[in-house]
Design an enzyme around this catalytic site. Structure first.
Site, short mmCIF file in Angstrom:
data_model
loop_
_atom_site.label_atom_id
_atom_site.label_comp_id
_atom_site.label_asym_id
_atom_site.label_seq_id
_atom_site.Cartn_x
_atom_site.Cartn_y
_atom_site.Cartn_z
N ASP B 573 13.96 12.37 14.46
CA ASP B 573 13.69 12.62 13.16
C ASP B 573 14.22 11.80 12.20
O ASP B 573 15.15 11.08 12.65
CB ASP B 573 13.82 14.12 12.61
CG ASP B 573 12.98 14.73 11.88
OD1 ASP B 573 12.15 13.88 11.36
OD2 ASP B 573 12.95 15.74 11.35
N ASP B 649 6.07 15.91 7.99
CA ASP B 649 6.18 17.32 7.32
C ASP B 649 4.95 17.57 6.55
O ASP B 649 4.64 17.42 5.33
CB ASP B 649 7.40 17.32 6.34
CG ASP B 649 8.46 17.19 7.33
OD1 ASP B 649 8.56 17.29 8.76
OD2 ASP B 649 9.67 16.79 6.68
#
Lengths: 554, 975
Positions: B573, B649
């Protein structure tokens, strides 16, 4: 919802099966439980249990799903929602989903779920069964112990409730009489206070009148003193010449008090004593000038005053003095008078005169102080009649206050009790015992505290303040098991999140204790709490036996 | 609670820096974007020096002169065998080497020779195979690609070409910059060659460096010697004249050329302006696609009234939909499609890039007749694009198709295909920020069994670590990670932990300590290790662009990652990289990477290098036998080779669910087949209906993972109302039943580069109704999916593409005819999925707890007939996890239904895999009469009659238990 029975509640069924099977021949179809065996008894045709189809019996358990209800493949994984029954001789039988059959994982302790492929499962039912029975035996003992405790909780809870009820009844009766008493006392109080008030007022008015007269006299005395000081030749006539001698009256700051300035102050060429006292003292501003002098002297009290400094010119004063409304008013008045004194440049005579004025002022001040004292505190005592009336009224008030307090006390007691009575302590009051108790649980970071029916909190182990994780909300279990979950809500707000709340999962146990505290999602806490209050069933230990495996073999 | 405190601080930070769109640059806040966009069309200063034109086999070379600056550019045209024209433009004599992106093009593409067809004063015309001609025009300089008299694409037709030559800075500001940077610059003197101008010229610079050389740590010198790949040239000797010429012609400085400030962040630009740009006109095209990642429509919009589409890997908090802002990944590759052909344009540049799009049809309303006048009537549609990057060179591949599948494979021939994922990776993944401890993980695992929902992987986000030190465990929450993984693995499941590129600056942390020692962190512009703020606080970033750093990092997975097992895989990430206190929440552009390249040069490829290194770590760990699985948020062209990506996200709202389709389609056509969106939406709490619909949609998308933010409520399927849980279970089970089909599609994609989830026009290129479609998609060539993406929907409007096509509802077998929009009523349970008439889909209909447990389960073949009563399909089988398929341990078979016969044949004769699985059921849909008999003739079995049932309502026959082996050839005959 669980898809296969595992819980204690099915125990009787299991034992029934075991009992029946002990007499059977043991050739039951793979994956079929005894309760369903009858569906598979015809050896030529099989009708799907839901009646949706009919197939030759050879297609049962042939690893191909024919029935919509999955009933033709009890022993394979061919059907999507089928159930496989493990007999688990020596242990407890159970159902597993068909999807667990022949998937390489041993799920049944009797190893029957894996009959294809390379997976070799070992029958572990004997060991597991023994351990399980011992375990269940222990649990049953605990459960039964809990059950007994629960009975005592019920007795306690119900007794408490009954006591509260009785107490309530009693209090309600008491309340009635207390209310009556309160009203009676109030009437008496009102009656006693009327004459008391009247008599006190008379006394006070009389005193006020006296004070007024004395004040007037004092004022005149002060004016007279002032006049005498200004009247340099003591001829009872104040002339402009006499005014001109006092440097403080130099309104235009030219160093001298001119005729004109003096005339302005007196309003005429000369004035007699009486006119000064009655008229000029108040109307002409002399009173203010002298009261200002008073202030100056007060300021210098305790110091060795060299000279009388009249206040500086207003423009200077306004920047030097702490400003309050009173001061400002005074200076404004002062300004209007255009009065000015500059003492330092004066000759000896002036000095003397000034000293006299200063002394006079000081004396005057002392008198005034005394008079003020009289005015404030020295009112003559109540006369005897009034005193009597006050005493009567005081007594009446005291009695009323007592009655009122008692009434309120009872009322509060009633509402507290009523609140308790409406609190849900369970159908049999079995949870009542938890009220007013707190239970703690400490993990690596925090000590959690649960006070049932009150609050839930958290505080760091190594000191720090307590954080509210919620106050008592309600029972929040599923409809059929309402008392399995307590909810505490509206705890301390989370930063950028919801208010903290706590769910308390309740299970049966021998003791009241918090077993764990976690935070599965942010600011929503979960406690596990055991309590005998939830030990609702009693297990017959005999039925839970036998501990010997031969009884369960098929 | 203590981690909440940390989170609070970070959240505050995030909220402060990221909700606000103003924290990201608009074009006019980016100096080079503003400069380049301001170029006026039609006034190109470039002239092709045709007398320099020469052909060396597959390479044609030519000089192009900038008549304003006098700078000469070297242009190369490569004709590649795969029907691709490569155009490379660099300075003929750059002051120092310019960055050319390495490690993207998988191998030097084979060239085909150019034939000079015509050459005169004004033009040169060269030809390659397939009747493709390339015409170079001298003045104004332009290049046109023509096939059989059809103009396909024009280069610099609008004259927007720009190539900011590297130059010396005028005036005295230089000294200041030198002071700051001299140690690094001189330490890497051979790398930079010549960095900063001074009036004395570069001789004095060299002397200066010699003078300070003792300051340079010995290690830097050593490293210098080791560096040999892609190293900028040393100073070009004999180049003085050209340089001086430049110096004379140099324009006066514009603001932002030598330094630039955004908000409080200063970008030092020691190399000065270095942007490159070029325009491309797609002639006769109306629709262009690709250039992910943007939260925008699938068919790209014109940018006439907006900012250009931006490609710059960024961590955008709560990204907005329908705008051209940059997101986490960047693939500078665009496709244009019309009814006759599909072409591609790949702009190989890893710097910040912007793409302007205009269209004479789309913009007609704006420009009205004026535009038509200019274009001479405007009957021919045309999409004009303008590409520009902050540094590097112009290196463009024009992929000439002409079919969609050809373009897909052409792009794959350059950047590679999606690697075959392990089977578990295309199954269902359960993630959350965070599963708190071992008990939590066990309980999630147990609940999937309790509710009989299949799942393959359970994920752990950042909170599992010891203080956000990746490759460590919080010892209190995860005291026995190996035991935990073993328990999960005992049911065939896997786990994934997160490893981000930022490493806590803590000398007691083994990764940081060793990385610092080895000098493997990215450097500041002034030489120290770059220090920025991320989850662990003050952090440094491994320089994954350095091969040695990648190798070292990969080796950590072998024996340094304590508590990891072979069943533990990785999630990368924040690898844009995200830097909380950096400009635009990323690293400074003047940060220095391996070989002295600035982040400016390598920014968009950084994340890919990390995923590459992680995948390499997995492979190493198994001694080269097992396939890796790495999920990455940042990506670039070529990322498909290293694992999966997801759309970052997103937010739990219906619009984000809708947007997942165009976003994944855009990523797919750009070569990245293995992509998904967080199921349910990462931020905020989805209502049960939304979460349920999201599962239904994602069950039919390539990467299928549920994920949720720390602040959200728990949302594992069993926490929803029973009805929703049951629908979700059914959706996940549908995914598992179709895994053989999905796996086969991934295999095919690994061969030909076609996306697994693809636009309808990939299969129906002439059906214009599909050109803007973004509410439905195909999986392979067999399934049409139209997910329900609106609240309370009672019906969806499904388009069935293709002339003379038949589509079968996969549940009811109801038929629909092509070229029709049909309003399909939907219930909460309904996922509108249709099988293409003419396809055969392999399934495994047995439910299992996870994919590996169904290894030996029998197959069902669903044969959906077309109007000619025929169909075909494929099946690929291997062990699902290892590289043994490379040793031919696989089966790749075709099923063909024709003339009432279903035949199973090998496609790839090399493959052989002994599977236990047989065919347990064959369903043929679209048969108008019941067969009388059905029999099978097998390679290794005698002819046998098969049982079957015919359903006259659904016009389908179900053949019962043919029990044919997958590795055998066989025929089933229906009479």
């Amino acid at each position: 919802m669980k898809t296969y029975p595992t819980s204690v509640s099915v125990l009787p069924l299991c034992f029934l099966i075991i009992f029946q099977c002990s007499c059977c021949d043991g050739t039951r179809l793979r994956g079929v439980s005894i309760s369903k065996e009858s569906f598979y008894s015809d050896s030529s045709w099989f009708t799907c249990i839901d009646g949706s189809g009919k197939i030759p019996f050879s297609k049962v358990n042939d690893d191909y799903c024919d029935c919509k209800d999955s009933s033709d493949e009890p022993g394979t994984s061919a059907c999507p929602n089928g159930k496989f029954h493990c007999t688990n001789a020596g242990h407890r039988p159970k159902y597993i989903p068909s999807s667990w059959v022949n998937d390489g994982i041993c799920d049944c302790c009797d190893a029957t779920d894996e009959n294809k492929g390379s997976t070799q499962c070992v029958n572990t039912c004997k060991e597991l069964g023994k351990a399980d029975r011992e375990n269940r035996h222990r649990e049953a003992l605990l459960q039964n112990e809990g059950f007994d405790i629960r009975l005592s909780y019920i007795v306690t809870g119900q007794t408490k409730r009954k006591e509260r009820e009785e107490q309530l009844q009693h209090l309600k009766v008491e309340l009635q009489s207390a209310e009556q008493l309160k009203e009676d006392k109030e009437a008496i109080k009102i009656r006693a206070e009327e004459p008391e008030k009247k008599s006190k007022e008379e006394h006070e008015n009389k005193w006020k009148e006296e004070v007024k007269i004395r004040k007037k006299e004092l004022e005149r005395e002060t004016a007279t003193t002032a006049f005498d000081q200004l009247d340099a030749n003591n001829d009872s006539i104040l002339t402009s010449e006499e005014i001109m001698k006092v440097q403080g009256f130099d309104t235009d700051h030219d160093g001298a008090v001119s005729q004109e300035e003096a005339m302005n102050i007196l309003g005429q060429d000369q004035v007699d004593k009486e006119s000064f006292i009655t008229r000029l003292w108040t109307d002409g501003g002399f009173k203010i000038i002298f009261s200002e002098l008073n202030k100056q002297n007060e300021k210098h009290d305790g110091e060795d005053i060299e000279a009388t400094d009249l206040p500086p010119p207003p423009d200077v004063a306004s920047t030097q003095h702490p400003v309050n409304d009173e001061d400002v008013d005074d200076y404004e008045d002062y300004d209007e008078d255009e009065d000015e004194h500059d003492h330092e440049a004066h000759e000896d005579e002036d000095l003397r005169k000034s000293q006299e004025i200063k002394d006079a002022v000081r004396r005057n001040k002392e008198r005034r102080k005394k008079m003020e004292q009289d005015e404030e505190g020295e009112m003559p005592d109540w006369n005897e009649d009034t005193k009597k009336l006050i005493e009567v009224a005081d007594n009446a008030r005291l009695e009323y206050d007592e009655a009122n307090k008692k009434y309120n006390d009872i009322n509060n007691q009633i509402s507290t009790l009523e609140k308790l009575q409406t609190k849900d302590f369970g159908p049999d009051q079995e949870f009542a015992i938890l009220q007013d108790q707190c239970f703690e649980y400490t993990d690596r970071e925090y000590t959690y505290k649960l006070c049932p029916f009150d609050k839930s909190t958290q505080r760091p182990k190594n000191g720090g303040t307590e954080t509210s994780l919620g106050t008592w909300g309600e029972w929040d279990g599923p409809p059929d098991d309402k008392y399995s979950l307590m909810k505490y809500t509206r705890g301390k707000g989370c930063w950028n999140g919801p208010d903290r709340s706590t769910n308390v999962k309740m299970t049966c146990g021998k003791e009241n204790a918090v077993l764990s505290a976690t935070e599965p999602e942010r600011c929503v806490y979960q406690f596990e709490f055991t309590t005998p209050a939830l030990c609702k069933t009693q297990i017959s230990i005999n039925e839970n036996e036998p501990l010997h495996p031969e009884h369960t073999e098929l | 609670m203590w981690h909440h405190l940390i989170f609070s601080v970070i959240a505050l930070f995030v909220i402060v820096h990221a909700v606000d769109r103003n924290n990201f640059k608009k074009c006019d806040q980016s100096a080079f974007c503003k400069r380049t966009r301001a170029i006026v069309p039609g006034q190109t200063p470039y002239v092709a020096q045709l007398d320099t034109f020469q052909v060396y086999g597959g390479v044609a070379k030519l000089n192009v002169l900038n008549t304003q600056s006098g700078v000469i550019l070297a242009l190369e045209l490569h004709g590649l065998e795969t029907n691709i024209v490569r155009l490379k433009v660099n300075e003929l004599h750059p002051l120092k080497q310019r960055y050319e992106v390495p490690d993207v093009i998988i191998k030097d593409p084979r060239k085909q020779s150019w034939t000079i067809k015509n050459r005169d004063q004004q033009t040169v015309k060269v030809a390659m195979a397939n009747d493709i001609d390339v015409v170079i025009t001298k003045q104004p300089f332009r290049i046109d690609v023509i096939q059989l008299d059809d103009l396909i694409i024009s280069v610099n037709a609008r004259g927007l070409m720009s190539f900011e030559e590297l130059r010396k800075r005028k005036g005295g500001v230089t000294g200041l910059v030198m002071g700051l940077a001299d140690t690094v610059a001189c330490g890497l003197v051979s790398v930079f060659g010549f960095l900063y101008n001074s009036d004395e010229g570069r001789g004095s610079w060299s002397n200066y460096c010699e003078a300070i050389r003792p300051k340079i740590p010995p290690k830097a010198e050593k490293e210098e010697k080791d560096e040999n790949e892609n190293k900028p040239d040393e100073e070009n000797e004999g180049d003085e004249n050209a340089a001086e010429e430049k110096q004379e012609k140099e324009d006066e400085e514009e603001p932002g050329m030598w330094e630039e400030t955004f908000k409080t962040h200063k970008d030092h630009k020691p190399n000065g302006p270095s942007a490159v740009g070029l325009d491309f006109s797609f002639v006769n095209f109306d629709h262009v696609y690709g250039i992910p990642e943007h939260a925008d429509s699938f068919a790209l919009k014109t940018t006439t009234n907006t900012d250009p589409y931006r490609l710059y890997n960024l961590d955008v908090f709560e990204y907005e939909l329908n705008n051209p802002m940059a997101l986490y990944g960047a693939i500078p590759y665009m496709l244009a499609h019309n009814t006759e052909r599909t072409i591609g344009l790949f702009w190989l540049n890893a710097a910040e890039t912007w793409v302007d799009i205009s269209s004479n049809t789309a913009d007609r309303t704006l420009f009205g007749k004026m535009f038509d006048l200019v274009k001479g009537g405007g009957d021919i549609p045309q999409v004009d694009t303008h590409w520009f990057s902050e540094s590097g060179i112009i290196d463009v591949f024009i992929l000439l198709g002409p079919s969609p599948n050809q373009v897909f494979s052409q792009y794959a021939s350059l950047t590679g295909t999606t690697s075959i994922p392990p089977l578990f990776a295309i199954s269902y993944h359960q993630c959350r920020w965070n599963y708190n401890d071992e008990d939590d993980v066990k309980s999630v695992d147990a609940n999937f069994d309790e509710y009989d929902i299949p799942v393959d992987v359970i994920w752990l986000d950042i909170e599992h670590t010891d203080g956000k030190r990746y490759m460590t465990w919080d010892k209190l929450k995860f005291p026995n990670p190996v035991e935990m993984q073993d328990q999960i693995a005992s049911k065939g499941r896997k786990m994934v932990t997160i490893v981000d590129p930022h490493f806590k600056r803590d000398d007691n942390y083994f990764v940081y300590k060793k990385g610092k020692e080895l000098g493997h962190f990215i450097k500041n512009h002034d030489g120290g290790d770059y220090d920025g703020w991320c989850w662990p606080g003050s952090s440094s970033w491994i320089d994954y662009t350095n091969p040695a750093a990648r190798e070292w990092y990969a080796s950590l997975f072998v024996d340094q990652y304590e508590g990891s097992t072979k069943n533990l895989f990785t999630w990368n990430d924040m690898n844009e990289p995200s830097v909380f206190n950096g400009p635009e929440v990323t690293i400074h552009k003047d940060a220095v990477h391996h070989n002295g390249w600035e982040n400016r040069d390598v920014h968009n490829i950084y994340g890919m290098y990390m995923q590459m290194a992680t995948a390499e770590g997995h492979v190493k760990r198994s001694g080269g036998t097992e396939r890796p699985f790495v999920l990455s948020r940042a990506f670039f062209a070529g990322s498909q080779r290293y694992g999966a990506i997801w759309t970052g996200d997103n937010i739990a709202d219906w619009d984000h669910l809708k947007a997942s389709i165009p976003m994944l389609l855009s990523i797919g056509v750009a070569g990245l087949a293995f992509a998904g969106a967080d199921v349910g939406g990462f931020f905020k709490n989805p209502e049960p209906e939304l979460l349920t619909r999201w599962y239904q949609a994602a069950a039919y998308q390539p990467f299928f993972r549920a994920h949720a933010h720390l602040d959200t409520k728990r949302r594992e399927p069993w926490l929803l109302p029973t009805q929703n849980m049951a629908i979700i279970r059914s959706a996940i089970r549908q995914r598992y039943a179709l895994l053989p089909f999905w796996y086969t599609q991934f295999y095919i994609s690994s061969l030909n580069g076609a996306p697994v989830m693809r636009p309808l026009w990939a299969l129906f290129p002439t059906d214009e109704n599909t050109f803007k479609t973004e509410d439905e998609f195909m999986i392979g060539n067999a399934l049409l999916v139209h997910p329900v993406t609106s609240k309370g929907a009672a019906a969806v409007n499904v388009y069935f593409p293709g002339q003379d096509t038949i589509w079968y509802d996969v549940e009811t077998y109801k038929t629909y005819i092509g070229l029709n929009f049909v309003s399909i009523p939907v219930t909460a349970e309904k996922i509108p999925v249709y099988q293409f008439g003419g396809s055969i889909i392999p399934k495994k209909e047995r439910v299992r707890r996870c994919s590996s447990l169904g290894k030996d389960d029998p197959y069902t073949l669903v044969v959906a007939l077309d109007k000619d009563y025929s169909a075909k399909g494929e099946l690929y089988i291997d062990d699902g996890h290892s590289y043994e398929y490379k040793q031919n341990k696989f089966l790749y078979r075709s099923f063909v239904y024709k003339d009432n016969k279903l035949m199973s044949r090998k496609i790839d004769n090399n493959g052989n895999y002994a599977t236990e699985s047989t065919v347990e059921r064959i369903i043929v849909i679209g048969l108008f009469d019941s067969p009388n008999t059905i029999h099978a003739i097998g390679q290794n079995s005698p002819m046998k009659n098969l049982e079957f049932t015919y359903n006259s309502q659904t016009k389908s026959v179900v053949i019962r238990k043919p029990e044919l082996r997958l590795q055998d050839d066989w025929v089933i005959v229906l009479k």
